[in-house]
Design a protein around this motif. Sequence first.
Motif, mmCIF file in Angstrom:
data_model
loop_
_atom_site.group_PDB
_atom_site.id
_atom_site.type_symbol
_atom_site.label_atom_id
_atom_site.label_comp_id
_atom_site.label_asym_id
_atom_site.label_seq_id
_atom_site.Cartn_x
_atom_site.Cartn_y
_atom_site.Cartn_z
ATOM 1 N N THR A 86 49.160 -15.880 46.428
ATOM 2 C CA THR A 86 48.646 -15.948 45.181
ATOM 3 C C THR A 86 47.704 -14.624 44.828
ATOM 4 O OG1 THR A 86 46.378 -17.004 46.109
ATOM 5 C CG2 THR A 86 48.152 -18.304 45.036
ATOM 6 N N LEU A 136 40.798 -25.290 42.614
ATOM 7 C CA LEU A 136 41.560 -25.143 43.726
ATOM 8 C C LEU A 136 41.104 -23.613 44.470
ATOM 9 C CD1 LEU A 136 45.229 -25.782 44.222
ATOM 10 C CD2 LEU A 136 44.700 -23.301 44.426
ATOM 11 N N ASP A 155 42.459 -20.805 47.470
ATOM 12 C CA ASP A 155 43.556 -20.533 48.627
ATOM 13 C C ASP A 155 42.711 -20.007 49.785
ATOM 14 O OD1 ASP A 155 45.734 -19.711 49.842
ATOM 15 O OD2 ASP A 155 46.324 -18.200 48.307
ATOM 16 N N SER A 202 44.630 -19.754 52.811
ATOM 17 C CA SER A 202 45.883 -19.382 53.390
ATOM 18 C C SER A 202 45.689 -18.280 54.651
ATOM 19 C CB SER A 202 47.006 -19.008 52.751
ATOM 20 O OG SER A 202 47.469 -20.102 51.839
ATOM 21 N N TYR A 236 45.223 -24.985 50.940
ATOM 22 C CA TYR A 236 44.646 -24.810 49.720
ATOM 23 C C TYR A 236 43.649 -26.054 49.866
ATOM 24 C CZ TYR A 236 48.738 -22.323 47.754
ATOM 25 O OH TYR A 236 49.725 -21.524 47.646
#
Length: 290
Positions: A45, A85, A87, A89, A267
């Motif tokens: 993202t 949300l 991220d 990761s 996420y």
Amino acid sequence: KKQAEKAVHQKKEQSKTKCRKARRRHINLVAEFNRRQRKNIWLETHIWHAKRFHMVKKWGYCLGNSPTEKSYRACYRAMTKHCLLQDLSYYCCLELTGKENELLKQLGRICSIDAGLTFQEACCLSGRFEGSLNLYRADRYPEDMLGPVTFIWKPRDGSERRQLWIWVHPALKQDILRELKAIFQCSEPEEICITEPVTTSIQEEKQMEVVMNPGKKRKKEDKEGEKVVPVKKIIGDGTRDPFQSYSWISRTTGIAISDRSMEILRYRLIGPLSHSVLTETLKAASVQTV
């Protein structure tokens, strides 16, 4: 005289730069993005965050730090009434594969029931829930704490071999990975990640020729006349060199440790409508039995 020489030199450099249309071609964008990820890896993202956030370089990644707009009220509203949300990761994933008894026996050395949850908790061992705990150096509790981690077991499939995923912060990854390799005696590399070097240097760009065909778009070709395939994304993560081993195995215990960082996206959904969003987004696959 110096000003004149400087002006001539600047003109020559400017003449070498490509126009914006050429820079925005897909093949050029991929090569440029890969070049910019050599030191700090981008998340999936990244493009979305780079347009809306102030980016910082931490732990080998390029992460969004603070928004450029005053969106704090919107984020708070989403967390309390809707869904927000995040991220995550950039968190590193370590995969352990082997016999369940052997895994629990050695993992019990780096955690303690006195500190709370352990890897052999019944609800977590079944694979239904994710657990969190603090790891310590082997047989050193309550001293020498490594840091907090989260873990999840793969549900049982009738076999003795199990899979365990441990999620650690990138700042703690090397210490925890070193301790896991020591307790499981995993020293031999099982697989080596080999990636092709990214061809974005000036000399390699000169080797490519731009061919103009009437009535067709311009395409890059090499000396043999074959079309140049866009460069793949760099493999690896911000905490590991892409040319180093990412999987180790023990010949005595049969336990295998694999570094799955940046291979599994993660996420976090916050808010009362998180389950509704997941229900509308994810569709259960039909189970086929042979």
